[in-house]
Design an enzyme around this catalytic site. Structure first.
Site, mmCIF file in Angstrom:
data_model
loop_
_atom_site.group_PDB
_atom_site.id
_atom_site.type_symbol
_atom_site.label_atom_id
_atom_site.label_comp_id
_atom_site.label_asym_id
_atom_site.label_seq_id
_atom_site.Cartn_x
_atom_site.Cartn_y
_atom_site.Cartn_z
ATOM 1 N N GLU A 1 0.858 -1.185 0.000
ATOM 2 C CA GLU A 1 0.000 0.000 0.000
ATOM 3 C C GLU A 1 0.898 1.239 0.000
ATOM 4 O O GLU A 1 1.703 1.410 0.915
ATOM 5 C CB GLU A 1 -0.869 0.059 1.252
ATOM 6 C CG GLU A 1 -1.807 -1.087 1.484
ATOM 7 C CD GLU A 1 -2.486 -0.943 2.848
ATOM 8 O OE1 GLU A 1 -3.218 0.038 3.064
ATOM 9 O OE2 GLU A 1 -2.246 -1.815 3.704
ATOM 10 N N ASP B 1 -6.324 6.568 10.655
ATOM 11 C CA ASP B 1 -4.940 6.290 11.028
ATOM 12 C C ASP B 1 -4.651 6.666 12.470
ATOM 13 O O ASP B 1 -5.185 7.644 12.993
ATOM 14 C CB ASP B 1 -3.986 7.052 10.103
ATOM 15 C CG ASP B 1 -3.958 6.464 8.707
ATOM 16 O OD1 ASP B 1 -3.648 5.274 8.582
ATOM 17 O OD2 ASP B 1 -4.262 7.192 7.738
#
Length: 260
Positions: free
Chosen positions: A49, A60
């Site tokens: 990724e 996140d």
């Protein structure tokens, strides 16, 4: 069959578990990113990724939030991101996915984004803040370009909801091992096996498992459960704590964890 799914199934004929890793493009720098990817190649990583930095990365944890901010402050743009993706795709064997948030894709436009992703060597994309029912046009453009929209399934989803999500899936499905943001240390939930089995009921696609995996030992625990183990935050922490040597050591440990 989508080309990404075909690649994954071919790799699974030779490996017990595939390994997907993560880098925030532009942090600590593009040169360091290349060193990271070189180490991933040596470790036999299957998928990577490449995160496009965003100012509000809501899925996140603090490590990646800081990395996103650092990359943006250093001047990361769409143009530089895609140039780096193309450079990486030409240099390495693993498949590359764009990971990021919907705001930038909306500004670029679905058709332009998918065409640009395909042109620069991306095999698919993970957009963590776009519900599948709002992604119809984007998925249509992805199908046209033969890039894979990777959808997320979570433990809070009912089987009916998992089946709805699965209709938008191509390539593989990303199963989120727990609630919360990336990078939080966790033990594997006792209900994880039941959750993954619900995901398998909902889709025939390969399943990736992530959020909290950190070591080769963690990966060995999911043999026979998932098809792909995903590690991101632990790698960035390893780089920040011990540079290239500690980073590569962790990658080698993760690589051994994919083998029975």
């Amino acid at each position: 069959m989508n080309p990404l799914e075909s690649y994954i199934r071919q790799r699974l004929q030779r490996k017990n578990l595939l390994l997907m890793t993560h880098a925030v493009v532009g942090y600590p720098s593009l040169d360091v990113n290349m060193v990271m990817l070189e180490a991933m190649q040596r470790a036999g990583v299957d998928l990577v990724e490449l995160q496009l930095p965003f100012s509000e990365p809501i899925a996140d944890g603090p490590v990646f939030v800081r990395a996103n901010q650092g990359a943006l402050e250093a001047g990361m743009t769409w143009e530089r991101y895609f140039a780096f993706m193309q450079r990486a795709r030409r240099a390495f064997d693993f498949k590359i996915l764009m990971m990021g948030y919907y705001n930038g894709i909306l500004q670029m436009g679905h058709e332009t984004f998918c065409a640009c992703l395909a042109e620069h060597g991306g095999s698919g994309f993970i957009v963590v803040d776009l519900p599948p029912e709002e992604a119809g046009e984007l998925i249509q453009q992805a199908d046209t370009q033969r890039v894979a929209p990777i959808v997320l399934m979570t433990p809070t989803n009912s089987l009916k909801r998992l089946e709805e999500i699965a209709r938008s899936a191509r390539g593989f499905v990303y199963c989120v091992a727990r609630k919360g943001v990336t990078g939080k240390q966790t033990s594997l939930d006792p209900g994880l096996e039941a959750f993954v089995q619900r995901c398998r009921q909902a889709t025939p696609l390969p399943l990736a498992l992530g959020f909290g995996l950190r070591t080769g030992a963690d990966l060995r625990q999911i043999h026979g459960l998932a098809d792909i183990g995903t590690v991101g935050t632990a790698l960035l922490i390893a780089w920040e704590q011990g540079g290239a040597r500690q980073y590569e050591a962790l990658l080698q440990d993760l690589s051994t964890g994919t083998i029975a």
